[in-house]
Structures are given as C-alpha cells and as structure tokens.
Design an enzyme around this catalytic site. Structure first.
Site, short mmCIF file in Angstrom:
data_model
loop_
_atom_site.label_atom_id
_atom_site.label_comp_id
_atom_site.label_asym_id
_atom_site.label_seq_id
_atom_site.Cartn_x
_atom_site.Cartn_y
_atom_site.Cartn_z
N TRP A 11 0.82 -1.22 0.00
CA TRP A 11 0.00 0.00 0.00
C TRP A 11 0.85 1.27 0.00
O TRP A 11 0.32 2.36 -0.10
CB TRP A 11 -0.96 -0.01 1.20
CG TRP A 11 -2.20 -0.81 0.95
CD1 TRP A 11 -2.46 -1.59 -0.15
CD2 TRP A 11 -3.37 -0.89 1.79
NE1 TRP A 11 -3.72 -2.15 -0.04
CE2 TRP A 11 -4.29 -1.75 1.13
CE3 TRP A 11 -3.72 -0.35 3.02
CZ2 TRP A 11 -5.54 -2.05 1.67
CZ3 TRP A 11 -4.96 -0.65 3.57
CH2 TRP A 11 -5.87 -1.49 2.90
N HIS A 93 12.99 -2.25 -1.25
CA HIS A 93 12.16 -1.72 -2.34
C HIS A 93 12.91 -0.55 -2.99
O HIS A 93 13.60 0.20 -2.31
CB HIS A 93 10.81 -1.25 -1.78
CG HIS A 93 9.82 -0.94 -2.86
ND1 HIS A 93 9.88 0.22 -3.58
CD2 HIS A 93 8.78 -1.65 -3.37
CE1 HIS A 93 8.90 0.22 -4.49
NE2 HIS A 93 8.24 -0.91 -4.37
N GLU A 95 11.94 2.23 -3.91
CA GLU A 95 11.60 3.55 -3.34
C GLU A 95 12.37 3.80 -2.05
O GLU A 95 12.57 4.95 -1.65
CB GLU A 95 10.08 3.64 -3.14
CG GLU A 95 9.38 3.84 -4.47
CD GLU A 95 7.96 3.33 -4.56
OE1 GLU A 95 7.33 3.10 -3.51
OE2 GLU A 95 7.47 3.16 -5.70
N GLY A 174 4.58 1.72 -11.08
CA GLY A 174 3.68 2.87 -11.11
C GLY A 174 3.61 3.60 -12.44
O GLY A 174 3.10 4.71 -12.52
N GLY A 235 1.37 -2.74 -6.24
CA GLY A 235 1.24 -1.43 -5.61
C GLY A 235 -0.14 -0.86 -5.84
O GLY A 235 -1.12 -1.22 -5.17
N GLY A 236 -0.25 0.02 -6.82
CA GLY A 236 -1.49 0.76 -7.08
C GLY A 236 -2.74 -0.11 -7.13
O GLY A 236 -3.78 0.24 -6.55
#
Ligand code: PGA
Length: 257
Positions: A11, A93, A95, A174, A235-236
């Site tokens: 999330w 990850h 990110e 993403g 993810g999304g």
C-alpha cells in the site's frame, strides 16, 4: 510451482483507518481463494488494526530498521512490527533504495534483523531503465540480490518459507509499463539459478520469485503464465479489493465457492 502463488499488496504511503473496510473486503475474498496466499503490507499505522481483524490474509510491513532498538528517532524495529502482528517485511524496495539511499549492505543488515525477529522477508530487486537499455539488467540484479540477501550462513534452514524475492524493474513501477514476458522469464530464470547456487537445489528451487511493476487484473494472467513467476507484488492495484482480488483470481482458481 509447488508453493501456493503469493500475491502481496504494497500500500506504500496510502491508507488511514478509512481503508480498513477495503482490507476487510480483501480478507473476505481471500477466504474464498485459498489456492492463493494473499498478504497486505499497509503503512505501519494499519498493521495492528488489520492484523486484529484478518482471518485469512497475513499482514506485513514495508520496511524496518536494522537495529533491535535504541536512539533512532522515527525508526521502527523488526521486533516492533512483529509485536504489532506483522508476519513479514518488504525490504530493499526501490523507493527505499532510491528515496532513502539504502545500500545493498544496509538492506542486508535489515534482512538479518528481520529474520532474527522471526519475520519472513520479501527482498526486492530491479534495474533502472538505463541499466535495462545498456543490456546489463540481469548482471545488475544478480549482483544486487547477492549483496542484499544475508549470507546463507545467517539464513534459517527453512529458506523457502522465510525468504521471497520480488523482481521489480524500476521503470515498470507505477508507470503502466510492464516488462515483456521474455524479459521476465529471463530475469526469473537467472534469479532461480542464483537462489539454487546460494541455498542448494531443494530450498533454492522452492523460494518464490514475485514479479512487480504495474501488475493489474488485465495483465496478471499473462505474467503468471511465465515460468518461475510465483506471484506478484502489487502497488497501485492493491488499493481496492476489486482490482487486487482480480489479480489474486488470475493466480489460482477459487477453491470452493
Ligand atoms: P505498482 O507498484 O504495482 O504500483 O507498479 C509495485 C511496487 O512498487 O511494489
């Protein structure tokens, strides 16, 4: 594939308590799709509330600190997330690697801490668009993974139960761009070989290798048909029960209902 497909929702920094109803819907749907292992990694603040209510899905975190505790303002240890109900943690990850400057060595120390706290880990790896274009993606990912995973000597014997790999090309996260099935197949085969080299045939063959990066209900079946794809890190599309469970459905048939 002998282990159940593993579908994990990341999330990221999305979700307040208003999202608990979505988690409930995911949990209810997961009870009808027992051939698939469904898990959610919400923000830290929702780990305990989701864990308390969940009957089927497991809950995990998106990161943890490498130390057991101490003067680390704003950080959270593996033992703390385990205490909140987490069963696993996503580590490395892109990110975190890019946005927080996490090196392979730091990711490895987090992995050691998480395993020592009894958690399962999902170790992420993946190349940039530039590395992919230069033709060095496989070599890069193998090196990154080897340096990020704990030494086999520091790894519990039940490797395949405790460690999952997630291959996520950074340029696919993403963006709506998905790697070609040929590229996914090549990378997952290379990762499988590395896992067998590290952990031996029996355990190395069983470790699940997830694909991540713009996985959606519409493209999931094609991705899951690729050899050595053991599930997805989403993810999304994990933010609503409808799309997330659409992906889970593509990974396995409903068992009873
Ligand atoms: P995405 O994210 O599905 O939104 O591309 C995947 C991930 O970063 O884990």
């Amino acid at each position: 594939m002998t282990r159940r497909p593993y579908i994990v929702g990341n999330w990221k920094m999305h979700g307040t308590r208003a999202m608990l109803s979505e988690a409930r819907a995911i949990d209810r749907a997961a009870q009808r799709h027992m051939k698939v292992e469904v898990a959610l990694a919400p923000p830290f603040t929702l780990i305990h509330p989701i864990h308390r209510e969940a009957e089927q899905i497991s809950v995990g975190a998106q990161d943890c600190h490498q130390a057991d505790g101490g003067a680390y303002t704003g950080d959270i240890s593996a033992a703390m997330i385990a205490d909140a109900g987490a069963k696993f943690v996503i580590l490395g990850h892109s990110e975190r690697r890019q946005g927080h400057g996490e090196s392979d060595a730091l990711v490895r120390s987090k992995a050691r801490a998480a395993l020592a706290a009894g958690l399962r880990i999902i170790m992420c790896c993946g190349e940039t668009a530039q590395t992919r274009e230069s033709g060095k993606a496989v070599a890069f990912v193998k090196k990154q993974l080897k340096a990020s995973l704990p030494d086999p000597a520091d790894t519990p014997a039940d490797v395949a139960e405790r460690i999952t790999i997630a291959y996520e090309p950074i340029w696919a996260i993403g963006t709506g761009n998905v790697a070609t099935t040929a590229d996914i197949a090549e990378m997952h085969a290379a990762i499988r070989k590395l896992l067998i080299d590290l952990y031996g045939e029996e355990q190395g063959r069983e470790v699940r290798i997830l694909y991540g990066g713009s996985v959606k209900p519409e493209n999931a079946a094609e991705i899951f048909a690729v050899p050595e794809v053991g599930g997805a890190l989403v993810g999304g599309a994990s933010l609503t029960a409808d799309s997330f469970m659409g992906i889970a459905l593509a990974a396995g048939e409903p068992s009873d209902h």
